[in-house]
Scaffold this motif. Sequence first.
Motif, PDB file in Angstrom:
ATOM      1  N   HIS A 108       0.830  -1.212   0.000  1.00  0.00           N
ATOM      2  CA  HIS A 108       0.000   0.000   0.000  1.00  0.00           C
ATOM      3  C   HIS A 108       0.858   1.252   0.000  1.00  0.00           C
ATOM      4  O   HIS A 108       0.503   2.255  -0.608  1.00  0.00           O
ATOM      5  CB  HIS A 108      -1.029  -0.043   1.135  1.00  0.00           C
ATOM      6  CG  HIS A 108      -0.691   0.707   2.364  1.00  0.00           C
ATOM      7  ND1 HIS A 108      -0.869   2.069   2.451  1.00  0.00           N
ATOM      8  CD2 HIS A 108      -0.201   0.322   3.545  1.00  0.00           C
ATOM      9  CE1 HIS A 108      -0.504   2.457   3.652  1.00  0.00           C
ATOM     10  NE2 HIS A 108      -0.084   1.418   4.342  1.00  0.00           N
ATOM     11  N   LEU A 112       0.728   4.127  -2.903  1.00  0.00           N
ATOM     12  CA  LEU A 112       0.535   5.544  -2.587  1.00  0.00           C
ATOM     13  C   LEU A 112       1.612   6.372  -3.264  1.00  0.00           C
ATOM     14  O   LEU A 112       1.331   7.423  -3.848  1.00  0.00           O
ATOM     15  CB  LEU A 112       0.589   5.754  -1.075  1.00  0.00           C
ATOM     16  CG  LEU A 112       0.357   7.192  -0.682  1.00  0.00           C
ATOM     17  CD1 LEU A 112      -1.107   7.488  -0.582  1.00  0.00           C
ATOM     18  CD2 LEU A 112       1.028   7.532   0.613  1.00  0.00           C
ATOM     19  N   MET A 131      -5.294   5.109  -6.353  1.00  0.00           N
ATOM     20  CA  MET A 131      -5.822   5.285  -5.001  1.00  0.00           C
ATOM     21  C   MET A 131      -7.066   4.443  -4.799  1.00  0.00           C
ATOM     22  O   MET A 131      -7.296   3.904  -3.717  1.00  0.00           O
ATOM     23  CB  MET A 131      -6.164   6.754  -4.734  1.00  0.00           C
ATOM     24  CG  MET A 131      -4.992   7.645  -4.498  1.00  0.00           C
ATOM     25  SD  MET A 131      -3.952   7.149  -3.139  1.00  0.00           S
ATOM     26  CE  MET A 131      -4.886   7.704  -1.748  1.00  0.00           C
ATOM     27  N   ARG A 134      -5.991   0.930  -4.293  1.00  0.00           N
ATOM     28  CA  ARG A 134      -5.272   0.769  -3.025  1.00  0.00           C
ATOM     29  C   ARG A 134      -6.232   0.398  -1.899  1.00  0.00           C
ATOM     30  O   ARG A 134      -5.839  -0.247  -0.933  1.00  0.00           O
ATOM     31  CB  ARG A 134      -4.558   2.085  -2.731  1.00  0.00           C
ATOM     32  CG  ARG A 134      -3.750   2.114  -1.460  1.00  0.00           C
ATOM     33  CD  ARG A 134      -2.960   3.405  -1.390  1.00  0.00           C
ATOM     34  NE  ARG A 134      -2.588   3.701  -0.037  1.00  0.00           N
ATOM     35  CZ  ARG A 134      -3.338   4.389   0.803  1.00  0.00           C
ATOM     36  NH1 ARG A 134      -4.485   4.872   0.407  1.00  0.00           N
ATOM     37  NH2 ARG A 134      -2.949   4.611   2.031  1.00  0.00           N
TER      38      ARG A 134
END
Lengths: 362, 175
Positions: A108, A112, A131, A134
């Motif tokens: 993650h 990002l 995003m 994610r």
Amino acid sequence: MSKKTIHIPLGSQHISLLEPVRFKFECENEKIVGVDSDVGFVHRGIERACTTKFKFDAIGYVVARVCGLCAITHSLSYTVAIEKLLGGEISKKAKYLRILLLELDRIHSHMLCLSHTCENAGFEAMFMRIMGDRELVMEIQELLTGNRIQFDYISIGGVNRDLDVQTAKKIIENLALVKAKVFSYIDEFTNNWSLSLKFKGIGALTLEDAYRFNAIGPLARACGLPIDVRNEIEYLPFDEVGFKMQTHNDGDINARNMVRLNEILNSLEMCENILRGLPEGEIFTKLKGKPKGEALMRFEAPRGELMYYVKGDGSAMLNRVRIKTPTFACIPAFSHIFMGEEYADAPAILASFDPCLSCTAK
Amino acid sequence: MFRKYRKKSPWILHYNAGSCNGCDIEILAALAPKYDLERFGVINTGNPKQSDIFLVTGPVTFRSRERLVELYTQMPEPKVVIALGSCTCTGGVFRDMYNVEDGIDRYIPVDVYVPGCAASPELLIDGVVKALEILEEKTKAIEKPFRLFKEASSENGIINRRHSALKVGEKDEED
């Protein structure tokens, strides 16, 4: 054409920054010829508080608050250092669960970073896409540990929550989805023309400079320097779960992105291997005593090597906790890369380092 | 016209006053497709002069407090301050550390406190929606006309305004 230089500040509050850091660029027309950085805005004094305010068994949760992105690596490094001092052996299942969360955190964090690099290069759609995907990983982390960011999963002697069958099933499902998405990103990052204009050949670091400026983590691996702490340590069985070193030779922003994408794929594979071959056993072993002596512990955070030094004298309060964070070691290399680049590329280059200032300033 | 659109699209100014990044990435997650804070017209700006909502994360560190107050004073009225995260509200785990000032309400007035370590995007959205209500109230309060003086008192045929000025916050009796 005058030779006069202009000073342009970036930060401490800026739209492209998540955290306060100030760069002062000395620009000649559009070219950056000098960089001055100031990273101390978020200094809180955690090292000092660890020796005066908290007892040793609580510090694992305090040092997690050094940084929200690599929280798990911080608490893991501290906990393993203390376990070394107390002299206990933790179960194999707990070790595997620790690696599982470590790798989920890496996935993650890398996602990002990739999305943030795209946003700073002006590609808002890619930012939204990464995003959005994610969230699949965040969902797993919430199922596994109970929280999205600050997990507090690792305790001295093991882990705090067991993995049940339904959660494992859900994790495997979500990871398969993420894997398909990552392949589509690799396609996008290699073939998209407008991204290549922003990323290829920009912000390059050569192999000699990576040696000279002591670069670590994905920044060094993108230059072809094969350093990864996961390759060198024995107390977590990384070689059993299928760790592979990822390197690239170009050293530019694109190379860093590709290294991160390949690491995500490797981490996904490791997570799958862990879930399919999770050993039986207890998740928690009670360790007795107080820490006495010194211990040094290294781990690979998403941004590079993280080092913990712990010294205790047999009482509940520790004498010294020293944290050396990855971004701090990379700052000389950062400053070198900015030289000779266009000012307009500065936010994208900065995001591609994946800087973590709350780690750096502690 | 401004009143209408201020409510429809509040702009957010985000400042990290020494947090651990946890809440900051939750702000990004809240702006992303799953939670989609942008459906309320919210956009994250970097310019204090165009913002309506001031979103602060982190216990105030010694070096960031000047910038915090400066950003707050640069924002135009009406403005709402949201304190995001436990450490922003009270200092949290960082309370009593030597370089930390224990929460932002020592320096600027806070309208909405959002707890949690790290505060989840759901809570953040609740906080922003609450902040929108407060923003609307503040807008109304600003636009409402108010009197500077009470009824003038006249003694011996001379009109005297000396004792009739209203103090700050004092209600006129006829209201």
